[in-house]
Design a protein around this motif. Structure first.
Motif, PDB file in Angstrom:
ATOM      1  N   ASN A 146       5.083  -2.657  -1.768  1.00  0.00           N
ATOM      2  CA  ASN A 146       4.237  -1.966  -0.795  1.00  0.00           C
ATOM      3  C   ASN A 146       4.088  -2.725   0.522  1.00  0.00           C
ATOM      4  O   ASN A 146       3.463  -2.224   1.459  1.00  0.00           O
ATOM      5  CB  ASN A 146       2.840  -1.726  -1.380  1.00  0.00           C
ATOM      6  N   GLU A 147       4.647  -3.925   0.588  1.00  0.00           N
ATOM      7  CA  GLU A 147       4.476  -4.763   1.772  1.00  0.00           C
ATOM      8  C   GLU A 147       4.977  -4.073   3.039  1.00  0.00           C
ATOM      9  O   GLU A 147       4.416  -4.240   4.123  1.00  0.00           O
ATOM     10  CB  GLU A 147       5.214  -6.085   1.565  1.00  0.00           C
ATOM     11  N   GLN A 148       6.016  -3.275   2.889  1.00  0.00           N
ATOM     12  CA  GLN A 148       6.597  -2.591   4.045  1.00  0.00           C
ATOM     13  C   GLN A 148       5.641  -1.553   4.644  1.00  0.00           C
ATOM     14  O   GLN A 148       5.827  -1.110   5.779  1.00  0.00           O
ATOM     15  CB  GLN A 148       7.891  -1.900   3.629  1.00  0.00           C
ATOM     16  N   TYR A 149       4.616  -1.178   3.879  1.00  0.00           N
ATOM     17  CA  TYR A 149       3.687  -0.162   4.368  1.00  0.00           C
ATOM     18  C   TYR A 149       2.504  -0.756   5.121  1.00  0.00           C
ATOM     19  O   TYR A 149       1.591  -0.039   5.522  1.00  0.00           O
ATOM     20  CB  TYR A 149       3.178   0.685   3.198  1.00  0.00           C
ATOM     21  N   GLY A 150       2.495  -2.075   5.302  1.00  0.00           N
ATOM     22  CA  GLY A 150       1.431  -2.706   6.068  1.00  0.00           C
ATOM     23  C   GLY A 150       0.293  -3.215   5.207  1.00  0.00           C
ATOM     24  O   GLY A 150       0.078  -2.761   4.087  1.00  0.00           O
ATOM     25  N   PHE A 151      -0.446  -4.188   5.754  1.00  0.00           N
ATOM     26  CA  PHE A 151      -1.532  -4.836   5.011  1.00  0.00           C
ATOM     27  C   PHE A 151      -2.855  -4.118   5.236  1.00  0.00           C
ATOM     28  O   PHE A 151      -3.222  -3.794   6.365  1.00  0.00           O
ATOM     29  CB  PHE A 151      -1.663  -6.295   5.453  1.00  0.00           C
ATOM     30  N   VAL A 152      -3.569  -3.899   4.149  1.00  0.00           N
ATOM     31  CA  VAL A 152      -4.918  -3.334   4.196  1.00  0.00           C
ATOM     32  C   VAL A 152      -5.806  -4.199   3.313  1.00  0.00           C
ATOM     33  O   VAL A 152      -5.502  -4.408   2.137  1.00  0.00           O
ATOM     34  CB  VAL A 152      -4.953  -1.880   3.686  1.00  0.00           C
ATOM     35  N   ASP A 155      -7.017  -3.285  -0.432  1.00  0.00           N
ATOM     36  CA  ASP A 155      -6.135  -2.116  -0.451  1.00  0.00           C
ATOM     37  C   ASP A 155      -6.376  -1.254  -1.690  1.00  0.00           C
ATOM     38  O   ASP A 155      -6.203  -1.714  -2.820  1.00  0.00           O
ATOM     39  CB  ASP A 155      -4.681  -2.600  -0.441  1.00  0.00           C
ATOM     40  N   ARG A 210      -1.337   6.263   5.935  1.00  0.00           N
ATOM     41  CA  ARG A 210      -1.355   4.804   5.782  1.00  0.00           C
ATOM     42  C   ARG A 210      -1.732   4.123   7.100  1.00  0.00           C
ATOM     43  O   ARG A 210      -2.446   3.131   7.118  1.00  0.00           O
ATOM     44  CB  ARG A 210       0.022   4.325   5.309  1.00  0.00           C
ATOM     45  N   GLY A 211      -1.249   4.683   8.199  1.00  0.00           N
ATOM     46  CA  GLY A 211      -1.556   4.096   9.503  1.00  0.00           C
ATOM     47  C   GLY A 211      -3.047   4.048   9.768  1.00  0.00           C
ATOM     48  O   GLY A 211      -3.572   3.051  10.275  1.00  0.00           O
ATOM     49  N   ILE A 214      -4.707   1.247   7.815  1.00  0.00           N
ATOM     50  CA  ILE A 214      -4.459  -0.064   8.413  1.00  0.00           C
ATOM     51  C   ILE A 214      -5.382  -0.282   9.610  1.00  0.00           C
ATOM     52  O   ILE A 214      -5.995  -1.347   9.758  1.00  0.00           O
ATOM     53  CB  ILE A 214      -2.977  -0.195   8.830  1.00  0.00           C
ATOM     54  N   SER A 217      -8.892  -0.856   8.491  1.00  0.00           N
ATOM     55  CA  SER A 217      -9.021  -2.187   7.907  1.00  0.00           C
ATOM     56  C   SER A 217      -9.147  -3.250   8.998  1.00  0.00           C
ATOM     57  O   SER A 217      -9.955  -4.179   8.889  1.00  0.00           O
ATOM     58  CB  SER A 217      -7.809  -2.486   7.021  1.00  0.00           C
TER      59      SER A 217
END
Length: 235
Positions: A146-152, A155, A210-211, A214, A217
């Motif tokens: 899931n790292e490619q989807y950005g850090f939250v 999560d 997802r954006g 992020i 967050s």
């Protein structure tokens, strides 16, 4: 905890846990165990500085640590309820399995079984509950995927794996595997592999919005209120 429930052994409170290897996973594991009021943790490692570091981090008289060499098998024969392999792989084999006194094996080391079919079967026949390593390690794989989807922060896509209310959480999946293992008289590792094989054919879910997660967050962390840093780019 799921394995304890499966065996009707209650909670972690009052239990003794033997930990092989003290690293980035075992250290928070030991902290977690004391938060759960275990009776004692016995931990070993081959590096003296690692022993010192864990003693500096965790000041608890119920933590026993000692240094071993690579051929020292004493941790396997320690009197304990749970054995947690958190070092190298291939450590569960015909030499070490007869030494084990724990009722449960549940740790973070990869590829704990020297031979996945033979050793899984041997543990099962000996009556030792083995929680497959790729199940206990699942969040590592999930986090990487899931790292490619950005850090939250906090999560929800990661937290769901730790929630007992989620049907497919690590806790509930462990219970499912152990119960199926018992009912079918099949070693748990083989049951887990069968389930994993089936799930491998399912499409990865598409994460909508997802954006926004992020951005929310970042705002919640008050990152925008931090003082500006005068970044100097080397020429």
């Amino acid at each position: 905890e799921a394995a304890l429930e499966f065996l009707n052994m209650g909670s972690l409170k009052g239990k003794t846990v033997a930990v092989q290897g003290i690293g980035n996973v075992a250290t928070p594991l030991i902290q977690f165990l004391f938060e759960k009021e275990v009776k004692k943790v016995v931990a070993c490692d081959i590096y003296p500085h690692v022993i010192k570091e864990i003693r500096d981090i965790i000041d608890n008289r119920n933590l026993e640590t000692y240094i071993v060499n690579q051929n020292d098998l004493s941790i396997f024969s320690r009197e304990c309820d749970i054995f947690a392999p958190c070092a190298t792989g291939g450590i569960l084999n015909p030499i070490t399995i007869p030494l084990i006194k724990a009722q449960i094996i549940c740790g973070s080391a990869n590829n704990q079984l020297e031979d996945s079919s033979r050793d899984d079967k041997d543990l099962f026949e000996k009556g030792i509950v083995y929680v497959p390593d790729f199940l206990t390690n699942r969040l590592g794989s999930v986090y990487s995927a899931n790292e490619q989807y950005g850090f939250v922060k906090n999560d929800p896509l990661l937290e769901m794996h730790l929630s007992r209310s989620n049907e497919n959480s690590i806790y509930n999946t462990t219970l499912k595997i152990l119960n199926e293992s018992k009912s079918t008289k099949t070693p748990p590792g083989q049951v887990a592999l069968k389930i994993a094989e089936k799930l491998s054919y399912e499409n990865h879910p598409i994460f909508g919005h997802r954006g926004k997660l992020i951005i929310d967050s970042i705002i919640a962390s008050k990152w925008h209120e931090l003082p500006l840093v005068d970044w100097k780019i080397p020429v």
